[in-house]
Design a protein around this motif. Structure first.
Motif, PDB file in Angstrom:
ATOM      1  N   GLU A 221       0.830  -1.237  -0.112  1.00 29.60           N
ATOM      2  CA  GLU A 221      -0.107  -0.157  -0.182  1.00 29.60           C
ATOM      3  C   GLU A 221       0.835   1.390   0.377  1.00 29.60           C
ATOM      4  O   GLU A 221       2.096   1.391   0.568  1.00 29.60           O
ATOM      5  N   SER A 222       0.698   2.114  -0.579  1.00 29.71           N
ATOM      6  CA  SER A 222       1.035   3.355  -0.812  1.00 29.71           C
ATOM      7  C   SER A 222       0.701   3.916   0.047  1.00 29.71           C
ATOM      8  O   SER A 222      -0.463   3.489   0.876  1.00 29.71           O
ATOM      9  N   ARG A 223       1.403   5.329   0.265  1.00 28.70           N
ATOM     10  CA  ARG A 223       1.053   6.847   1.440  1.00 28.70           C
ATOM     11  C   ARG A 223      -0.168   6.861   0.656  1.00 28.70           C
ATOM     12  O   ARG A 223      -1.096   7.641   1.366  1.00 28.70           O
ATOM     13  N   HIS A 224      -0.067   7.047  -0.242  1.00 27.58           N
ATOM     14  CA  HIS A 224      -1.648   8.224  -1.400  1.00 27.58           C
ATOM     15  C   HIS A 224      -2.380   7.662  -0.861  1.00 27.58           C
ATOM     16  O   HIS A 224      -3.641   7.815  -0.665  1.00 27.58           O
ATOM     17  N   GLN A 225      -1.824   5.892  -1.217  1.00 24.22           N
ATOM     18  CA  GLN A 225      -4.005   5.067  -1.636  1.00 24.22           C
ATOM     19  C   GLN A 225      -4.150   4.750   0.472  1.00 24.22           C
ATOM     20  O   GLN A 225      -5.304   4.989   0.209  1.00 24.22           O
ATOM     21  N   MET A 226      -3.114   4.771   1.091  1.00 23.68           N
ATOM     22  CA  MET A 226      -3.275   4.579   3.097  1.00 23.68           C
ATOM     23  C   MET A 226      -4.573   5.933   3.100  1.00 23.68           C
ATOM     24  O   MET A 226      -5.451   5.718   3.497  1.00 23.68           O
ATOM     25  N   LEU A 227      -3.882   6.945   2.643  1.00 25.38           N
ATOM     26  CA  LEU A 227      -4.391   8.202   2.821  1.00 25.38           C
ATOM     27  C   LEU A 227      -6.017   8.370   2.433  1.00 25.38           C
ATOM     28  O   LEU A 227      -6.973   8.775   2.720  1.00 25.38           O
ATOM     29  N   ASP A 228      -6.029   8.173   1.367  1.00 26.07           N
ATOM     30  CA  ASP A 228      -7.431   8.036   0.227  1.00 26.07           C
ATOM     31  C   ASP A 228      -8.501   7.000   1.054  1.00 26.07           C
ATOM     32  O   ASP A 228      -9.695   7.198   0.683  1.00 26.07           O
ATOM     33  N   SER A 229      -7.534   6.460   1.883  1.00 26.75           N
ATOM     34  CA  SER A 229      -8.987   5.191   2.643  1.00 26.75           C
ATOM     35  C   SER A 229      -9.676   6.057   3.188  1.00 26.75           C
ATOM     36  O   SER A 229     -10.773   5.319   3.407  1.00 26.75           O
ATOM     37  N   PRO A 262      12.980  -6.900   3.054  1.00 23.79           N
ATOM     38  CA  PRO A 262      13.399  -5.692   3.675  1.00 23.79           C
ATOM     39  C   PRO A 262      12.132  -4.627   2.776  1.00 23.79           C
ATOM     40  O   PRO A 262      11.948  -4.038   3.509  1.00 23.79           O
ATOM     41  N   GLU A 263      13.107  -4.834   1.629  1.00 27.90           N
ATOM     42  CA  GLU A 263      13.056  -3.304   0.615  1.00 27.90           C
ATOM     43  C   GLU A 263      11.068  -3.414   0.545  1.00 27.90           C
ATOM     44  O   GLU A 263      11.018  -2.018  -0.098  1.00 27.90           O
ATOM     45  N   GLU A 264      10.324  -4.713   1.235  1.00 22.63           N
ATOM     46  CA  GLU A 264       8.963  -4.206   0.489  1.00 22.63           C
ATOM     47  C   GLU A 264       7.998  -3.709   2.343  1.00 22.63           C
ATOM     48  O   GLU A 264       6.692  -3.550   1.501  1.00 22.63           O
ATOM     49  N   PHE A 265       8.850  -3.113   2.588  1.00 22.28           N
ATOM     50  CA  PHE A 265       8.345  -2.239   3.309  1.00 22.28           C
ATOM     51  C   PHE A 265       8.659  -1.225   3.647  1.00 22.28           C
ATOM     52  O   PHE A 265      10.066  -1.050   3.504  1.00 22.28           O
ATOM     53  N   GLU A 266       7.730  -0.524   3.914  1.00 23.58           N
ATOM     54  CA  GLU A 266       8.180   0.906   4.483  1.00 23.58           C
ATOM     55  C   GLU A 266       7.729   1.093   6.000  1.00 23.58           C
ATOM     56  O   GLU A 266       5.954   1.867   5.694  1.00 23.58           O
ATOM     57  N   LEU A 267       8.253   1.279   6.138  1.00 23.58           N
ATOM     58  CA  LEU A 267       8.016   1.870   8.295  1.00 23.58           C
ATOM     59  C   LEU A 267       7.975   2.852   8.091  1.00 23.58           C
ATOM     60  O   LEU A 267       8.278   3.934   7.076  1.00 23.58           O
ATOM     61  N   PHE A 268       6.598   3.731   9.082  1.00 22.44           N
ATOM     62  CA  PHE A 268       6.751   5.237   9.478  1.00 22.44           C
ATOM     63  C   PHE A 268       7.812   5.898  10.609  1.00 22.44           C
ATOM     64  O   PHE A 268       8.033   5.399  11.353  1.00 22.44           O
ATOM     65  N   SER A 269       8.481   6.483   9.793  1.00 20.76           N
ATOM     66  CA  SER A 269       9.169   7.395  10.841  1.00 20.76           C
ATOM     67  C   SER A 269       8.076   7.945  11.656  1.00 20.76           C
ATOM     68  O   SER A 269       6.941   8.032  11.418  1.00 20.76           O
ATOM     69  N   LEU A 270       8.442   8.642  13.026  1.00 21.74           N
ATOM     70  CA  LEU A 270       7.758   9.037  13.943  1.00 21.74           C
ATOM     71  C   LEU A 270       6.615  10.357  13.002  1.00 21.74           C
ATOM     72  O   LEU A 270       5.770  10.133  13.214  1.00 21.74           O
ATOM     73  N   GLU A 272       7.165  11.401  10.169  1.00 22.39           N
ATOM     74  CA  GLU A 272       6.021  10.656   8.695  1.00 22.39           C
ATOM     75  C   GLU A 272       4.385  10.444   9.778  1.00 22.39           C
ATOM     76  O   GLU A 272       3.658  10.923   8.528  1.00 22.39           O
ATOM     77  N   TYR A 273       5.035   9.277  10.833  1.00 25.85           N
ATOM     78  CA  TYR A 273       3.332   8.807  10.740  1.00 25.85           C
ATOM     79  C   TYR A 273       2.498  10.626  11.580  1.00 25.85           C
ATOM     80  O   TYR A 273       1.323  10.292  11.266  1.00 25.85           O
ATOM     81  N   ILE A 274       3.267  11.062  11.891  1.00 27.29           N
ATOM     82  CA  ILE A 274       2.428  12.357  13.261  1.00 27.29           C
ATOM     83  C   ILE A 274       1.699  13.100  11.988  1.00 27.29           C
ATOM     84  O   ILE A 274      -0.050  13.503  12.096  1.00 27.29           O
ATOM     85  N   ASP A 275       2.588  13.195  10.905  1.00 29.35           N
ATOM     86  CA  ASP A 275       1.962  14.460   9.347  1.00 29.35           C
ATOM     87  C   ASP A 275       0.307  13.806   8.886  1.00 29.35           C
ATOM     88  O   ASP A 275      -0.602  13.963   8.830  1.00 29.35           O
ATOM     89  N   PHE A 276       1.414  12.144   8.726  1.00 32.67           N
ATOM     90  CA  PHE A 276       0.005  11.298   7.990  1.00 32.67           C
ATOM     91  C   PHE A 276      -0.972  11.129   8.790  1.00 32.67           C
ATOM     92  O   PHE A 276      -2.195  11.785   8.005  1.00 32.67           O
ATOM     93  N   ILE A 277      -0.687  11.283  10.055  1.00 34.08           N
ATOM     94  CA  ILE A 277      -2.328  10.530  10.780  1.00 34.08           C
ATOM     95  C   ILE A 277      -3.225  11.770  11.102  1.00 34.08           C
ATOM     96  O   ILE A 277      -4.378  12.088  11.488  1.00 34.08           O
ATOM     97  N   ILE A 278      -2.143  13.469  10.232  1.00 34.20           N
ATOM     98  CA  ILE A 278      -3.087  15.113  11.256  1.00 34.20           C
ATOM     99  C   ILE A 278      -3.625  14.253  10.141  1.00 34.20           C
ATOM    100  O   ILE A 278      -5.023  15.040   9.395  1.00 34.20           O
TER     101      ILE A 278
END
Length: 342
Positions: A221-229, A262-270, A272-278
């Motif tokens: 899942e891309s960050r764009h897909q996650m946000l659009d959900s 590991p290249e299949e995973f793109e874990l959020f840094s703190l 990154e996640y704060i701005d994403f979840i906002i």
């Protein structure tokens, strides 16, 4: 024009002109999101605490009913409280849980029993009724929160829970995890998003509040897909949501995949996640109560700890501080559907 402007400001959750020192968001308190703690205080007139219990349920995705192996990310030991482990009696777990939480939260006088581990509707109706009613016997217990899967809630059970709700607070929490079927299949979830939509709508139609869990960061899942959900989640008749950043737990199939690829995973840094979840919260229906913004687990259960050892309370403070810095709030960018006239 002034009246129209005032109404628009109030609708969007901020009214600095007429009431700078009073609650001005739609949820009638000053936090910048529709907070679960404040919602429960308003509903019950004081603090209400959840008591997690392990009632010995299995999961249909593990025992062969629907599949084997379970979800690739799942390790229930990562969130089961200590008083749930190796304690066969629901009654004893509740007593120990209440004692623990009354020491920790001295103001807690009302409790909800949280059937949390595995799938808490996966049994014969008679067995379920016995366990639920056993939990409700304690005089300080005012209701139940039942965690389950969207493909494990038959109509007869829903009818029984609806009858219980005439006397107690009964809430159903569904592990939705993602709106994308390719992601659900990849983590061996065993159901699709259409089943989540159906279960949530049936539960709400039965008059029961329901919640959804979502995981952000699933591989593929891309960050764009996650946000659009957020747009699909906002359409559902949900009372609450819980958000979790993907964490890689030990002793899971996902741990093996993470170490091998590991290249299949793109874990959020703190940060990154704060701005994403906002960003997500800005587009979320403001009627939905946010119970959690992020997951928390004992560090010893995790393969990698990208956020160090920050507790959830500290993460929440950072999120609220960033909301203030961005002068934003839940639902700021939410577009409420226009109701069609008959």
């Amino acid at each position: 024009m002034q009246i129209l402007l005032k109404n628009l400001i109030i609708f969007h959750g901020l009214n600095p002109i007429t009431a700078p020192n009073t609650p001005s968001y739609p949820w009638l308190h000053n936090r910048r999101f529709n907070a679960y703690a404040e919602y429960m205080k308003a509903k019950f007139g004081g603090r209400v605490q959840k008591i997690s219990v392990d009632a010995g349920f299995n999961c249909p995705n593990r025992d062969g009913t629907l599949g084997r192996g379970g979800c690739t990310y799942c390790n229930n030991d990562a969130f089961n409280p200590g008083y749930c482990r190796e304690t066969p009696s629901i009654t004893k777990q509740i007593a120990e849980g209440i004692d623990f939480h009354k020491r920790r939260y001295r103001r807690a006088e009302k409790f909800l029993v949280y059937f949390q581990a595995y799938t808490n509707t996966h049994a014969a109706l008679d067995s379920l009724m016995e366990k639920y009613e056993m939990a409700l016997q304690h005089d300080k217990v005012i209701g139940l929160v039942i965690g389950t899967r969207p493909d494990c809630l038959p109509d007869e059970l829903l009818q029984y829970l609806s009858s219980l709700a005439k006397q107690y607070y009964i809430m159903i929490e569904f592990g939705v995890e993602s709106i994308y079927d390719h992601s659900l299949a990849r983590v061996n979830r065993g159901h699709d998003f259409a089943q989540s939509q159906d279960a949530i709508k049936r539960t709400a139609a039965a008059g029961l509040p329901c919640g959804a869990h979502l995981i952000f960061g699933l591989p593929g899942e891309s960050r764009h897909q996650m946000l659009d959900s957020v747009d699909e989640i906002s359409k559902l008749p949900l009372k609450t949501v819980k958000f979790h950043q993907l964490q890689i737990f030990r002793n899971t199939p996902m741990e093996i995949l993470f170490k091998q690829n590991p290249e299949e995973f793109e874990l959020f840094s703190l940060d990154e996640y704060i701005d994403f979840i906002i960003d997500f919260a800005e587009r979320l229906n403001p009627d939905i109560v946010i119970e959690r913004f992020a997951g928390e687990a004992p560090p010893k259960q995790l393969v990698s700890i990208p956020w160090g050892k920050l507790r959830y309370d500290a993460v929440l403070q950072l999120i609220e501080k960033r909301m203030q810095q961005r002068n934003t709030w839940q639902g700021k960018n939410y577009k409420r559907p226009v109701e069609k006239k008959p």
